[in-house]
Design a protein around this motif. Structure first.
Motif, PDB file in Angstrom:
ATOM      1  N   ILE A 251      -6.360  -8.165   1.339  1.00  0.00           N
ATOM      2  CA  ILE A 251      -6.746  -9.399   0.660  1.00  0.00           C
ATOM      3  C   ILE A 251      -8.153  -9.825   1.048  1.00  0.00           C
ATOM      4  O   ILE A 251      -8.943 -10.228   0.192  1.00  0.00           O
ATOM      5  CB  ILE A 251      -5.710 -10.506   0.967  1.00  0.00           C
ATOM      6  CG1 ILE A 251      -4.387 -10.145   0.309  1.00  0.00           C
ATOM      7  CG2 ILE A 251      -6.198 -11.843   0.472  1.00  0.00           C
ATOM      8  CD1 ILE A 251      -3.305 -11.143   0.555  1.00  0.00           C
TER       9      ILE A 251
ATOM     10  N   ALA B 278       2.123  -7.978 -11.172  1.00  0.00           N
ATOM     11  CA  ALA B 278       0.796  -8.371 -10.686  1.00  0.00           C
ATOM     12  C   ALA B 278      -0.203  -7.250 -10.874  1.00  0.00           C
ATOM     13  O   ALA B 278      -1.365  -7.482 -11.227  1.00  0.00           O
ATOM     14  CB  ALA B 278       0.880  -8.769  -9.213  1.00  0.00           C
TER      15      ALA B 278
ATOM     16  N   ALA C 268       8.926 -14.310   5.609  1.00  0.00           N
ATOM     17  CA  ALA C 268       7.483 -14.219   5.809  1.00  0.00           C
ATOM     18  C   ALA C 268       6.938 -12.929   5.205  1.00  0.00           C
ATOM     19  O   ALA C 268       5.854 -12.911   4.618  1.00  0.00           O
ATOM     20  CB  ALA C 268       7.157 -14.305   7.293  1.00  0.00           C
ATOM     21  N   LEU C 269       7.719 -11.855   5.333  1.00  0.00           N
ATOM     22  CA  LEU C 269       7.329 -10.587   4.719  1.00  0.00           C
ATOM     23  C   LEU C 269       7.208 -10.741   3.199  1.00  0.00           C
ATOM     24  O   LEU C 269       6.217 -10.329   2.595  1.00  0.00           O
ATOM     25  CB  LEU C 269       8.393  -9.541   5.062  1.00  0.00           C
ATOM     26  CG  LEU C 269       8.004  -8.087   5.183  1.00  0.00           C
ATOM     27  CD1 LEU C 269       6.850  -7.937   6.137  1.00  0.00           C
ATOM     28  CD2 LEU C 269       9.194  -7.298   5.693  1.00  0.00           C
ATOM     29  N   PHE C 270       8.219 -11.371   2.581  1.00  0.00           N
ATOM     30  CA  PHE C 270       8.144 -11.625   1.142  1.00  0.00           C
ATOM     31  C   PHE C 270       6.937 -12.503   0.824  1.00  0.00           C
ATOM     32  O   PHE C 270       6.259 -12.301  -0.189  1.00  0.00           O
ATOM     33  CB  PHE C 270       9.429 -12.289   0.652  1.00  0.00           C
ATOM     34  CG  PHE C 270      10.612 -11.376   0.611  1.00  0.00           C
ATOM     35  CD1 PHE C 270      10.494 -10.095   0.112  1.00  0.00           C
ATOM     36  CD2 PHE C 270      11.845 -11.787   1.076  1.00  0.00           C
ATOM     37  CE1 PHE C 270      11.570  -9.240   0.078  1.00  0.00           C
ATOM     38  CE2 PHE C 270      12.938 -10.938   1.056  1.00  0.00           C
ATOM     39  CZ  PHE C 270      12.795  -9.665   0.547  1.00  0.00           C
TER      40      PHE C 270
ATOM     41  N   ILE D 112       4.083 -12.658   2.365  1.00  0.00           N
ATOM     42  CA  ILE D 112       2.847 -11.864   2.413  1.00  0.00           C
ATOM     43  C   ILE D 112       2.695 -11.063   1.124  1.00  0.00           C
ATOM     44  O   ILE D 112       1.609 -10.993   0.539  1.00  0.00           O
ATOM     45  CB  ILE D 112       2.852 -10.946   3.654  1.00  0.00           C
ATOM     46  CG1 ILE D 112       2.712 -11.771   4.929  1.00  0.00           C
ATOM     47  CG2 ILE D 112       1.730  -9.941   3.579  1.00  0.00           C
ATOM     48  CD1 ILE D 112       2.754 -10.958   6.189  1.00  0.00           C
ATOM     49  N   VAL D 113       3.810 -10.477   0.660  1.00  0.00           N
ATOM     50  CA  VAL D 113       3.747  -9.684  -0.571  1.00  0.00           C
ATOM     51  C   VAL D 113       3.326 -10.568  -1.748  1.00  0.00           C
ATOM     52  O   VAL D 113       2.451 -10.205  -2.543  1.00  0.00           O
ATOM     53  CB  VAL D 113       5.110  -9.024  -0.838  1.00  0.00           C
ATOM     54  CG1 VAL D 113       5.110  -8.368  -2.199  1.00  0.00           C
ATOM     55  CG2 VAL D 113       5.424  -8.016   0.231  1.00  0.00           C
ATOM     56  N   LEU D 114       3.953 -11.755  -1.839  1.00  0.00           N
ATOM     57  CA  LEU D 114       3.610 -12.637  -2.953  1.00  0.00           C
ATOM     58  C   LEU D 114       2.178 -13.139  -2.849  1.00  0.00           C
ATOM     59  O   LEU D 114       1.500 -13.321  -3.862  1.00  0.00           O
ATOM     60  CB  LEU D 114       4.584 -13.804  -3.010  1.00  0.00           C
ATOM     61  CG  LEU D 114       6.011 -13.387  -3.363  1.00  0.00           C
ATOM     62  CD1 LEU D 114       6.917 -14.582  -3.384  1.00  0.00           C
ATOM     63  CD2 LEU D 114       6.050 -12.683  -4.691  1.00  0.00           C
ATOM     64  N   ALA D 115       1.681 -13.344  -1.617  1.00  0.00           N
ATOM     65  CA  ALA D 115       0.292 -13.762  -1.456  1.00  0.00           C
ATOM     66  C   ALA D 115      -0.651 -12.675  -1.946  1.00  0.00           C
ATOM     67  O   ALA D 115      -1.686 -12.972  -2.559  1.00  0.00           O
ATOM     68  CB  ALA D 115       0.011 -14.089   0.006  1.00  0.00           C
ATOM     69  N   ALA D 116      -0.299 -11.415  -1.687  1.00  0.00           N
ATOM     70  CA  ALA D 116      -1.141 -10.321  -2.176  1.00  0.00           C
ATOM     71  C   ALA D 116      -1.170 -10.323  -3.697  1.00  0.00           C
ATOM     72  O   ALA D 116      -2.239 -10.202  -4.311  1.00  0.00           O
ATOM     73  CB  ALA D 116      -0.618  -8.984  -1.650  1.00  0.00           C
ATOM     74  N   ALA D 117       0.009 -10.489  -4.320  1.00  0.00           N
ATOM     75  CA  ALA D 117       0.051 -10.512  -5.787  1.00  0.00           C
ATOM     76  C   ALA D 117      -0.767 -11.674  -6.324  1.00  0.00           C
ATOM     77  O   ALA D 117      -1.539 -11.529  -7.291  1.00  0.00           O
ATOM     78  CB  ALA D 117       1.498 -10.613  -6.245  1.00  0.00           C
TER      79      ALA D 117
END
Lengths: 169, 101
Positions: free
Chosen positions: A69, A153, B63-65, B67-72
Motif C-alpha cells: 500500500i 477490487a 485484523a487480517l480481514f 488489512i485485506v480490505l484496506a488493500a482493496a
C-alpha cells in the motif's frame, strides 16, 4: 517471562516512533515527506503487532501495508502532484476545525482508555497455525467473501485506471 | 510501569485523532487517503490489542480481514484519484465536484 521494565521501554519506543511518524503524515508540508512518514508509521505498527505477539499479523503488515500500500501511495503521489513545488505540495485548510477534531478525539481516547481495565495478558504462543485453522474453520465464509472482494477490487482497479476512452462506452 | 490494554488504546486513539486531523485538513486527495490509512491502522491496533488482552483469537483474524480490505480500498481509491486528476488536472479534493466533464 521478559523483564517488565525492558518490555515497557520497547513498547514506549515503538509507540513514540509510530506516533511521531503519524504526526509527520498529518503535519508535513511536503507530500513526499508525508508518504515516507506513512511508510514509517506502518513499519512501527508492524513492530507493535509483533510486540502484541501477533506474529503473523506483523508479517502480513510488512508485506501488504509496507510493501504494497505505501508503494502504491508513493506511486500515486509521484503521478499526481505537480512536484515542481513539492515543498508546498501538501497545503492544509480548515486548520481550526482539524485541531478541534484532533483534541476532541484524543481527549475522548484518553478518557475511554483510562476507564478500561488493564486486562490479563494471555501467554505468548505462535499464532500462525491457530489463525490458519480459524480461517478454514469458523471463518471460512468471510474468508471466501474476502476473496471475491479482492477479485472485484482487482477488476475495478484495472477498469478505473485504464479509463474511459472517448464517449463510446 | 507495566504495559496493559489502556496504553495500547491511547496509542490507537492518538493515531485515530491524527488520521482524522489529516482527513479534515488536507486538500490533496492522496493525502486524505493517507489519513484514511491511519484511521484504519488505529482500528486494527484496537482489534489486536483486545485479542491479546483476554479476547482470544478472533481479533487477530478480523485484523487480517481488515488489512485485506484496506488493500482493496487503497487500490480502488487511488485508481479513482488518478482518473480525477486526469479529468480535472488537479488533485485538490474540494475542486472535484463534478461527476462528469
Amino acid at each position: 517471562m521478559t523483564d517488565p521494565v525492558v518490555s515497557a521501554m520497547v513498547f514506549y519506543a515503538l509507540a513514540t516512533f509510530t506516533l511521531v511518524a503519524a504526526g509527520f503524515v498529518a503535519l508535513s508540508n511536503n507530500i513526499v515527506h508525508s508518504a515516507f512518514a506513512l511508510f514509517a508509521t506502518l513499519f512501527g505498527m508492524a513492530g507493535l503487532y509483533a510486540f502484541l505477539s501477533a506474529d503473523l499479523l506483523a508479517i502480513v503488515q510488512m508485506l501488504v501495508y509496507v510493501g504494497g500500500i505505501s508503494v502504491l501511495v508513493l506511486f500515486a503521489v509521484m503521478l499526481t502532484s505537480g512536484l515542481d513545488d513539492s515543498r508546498h505540495s501538501n497545503s492544509t485548510t480548515r486548520l481550526a476545525g482539524g485541531i478541534a477534531v484532533l483534541l476532541a478525539v484524543a481527549a475522548a481516547a484518553f478518557v475511554a482508555a483510562s476507564a478500561v481495565p488493564s486486562g490479563t495478558e494471555s501467554a505468548i504462543t505462535p499464532m500462525t497455525a491457530l489463525i490458519g485453522d480459524a480461517l478454514l474453520g469458523r471463518f471460512v465464509l468471510p474468508f471466501e467473501v474476502v476473496s471475491v472482494v479482492l477479485l472485484a477490487a482487482l477488476l475495478g482497479g484495472v477498469t478505473l485506471a485504464r479509463g474511459v476512452k472517448g464517449g463510446d462506452r | 510501569m507495566t504495559v496493559g490494554l489502556p496504553q495500547y488504546l491511547v496509542v490507537s486513539g492518538v493515531l485515530l485523532a491524527l488520521g482524522l486531523f489529516t482527513i479534515v485538513t488536507r486538500k490533496n486527495a492522496v493525502a486524505i487517503l493517507m489519513g484514511v490509512e491511519l484511521v484504519l491502522n488505529a482500528g486494527l491496533l484496537n482489534l489486536v490489542a483486545f485479542s491479546r488482552f483476554g479476547g482470544g483469537l478472533d481479533g487477530q483474524v478480523f485484523a487480517l480481514f481488515g488489512i485485506v480490505l484496506a488493500a482493496a480500498e487503497a487500490v480502488v481509491a487511488l485508481a479513482i484519484v488518478l482518473q480525477v486528476v486526469r479529468a480535472q488536472r488537479s488533485v485538490d479534493a474540494s475542486k472535484a465536484s463534478d461527476l462528469k466533464e
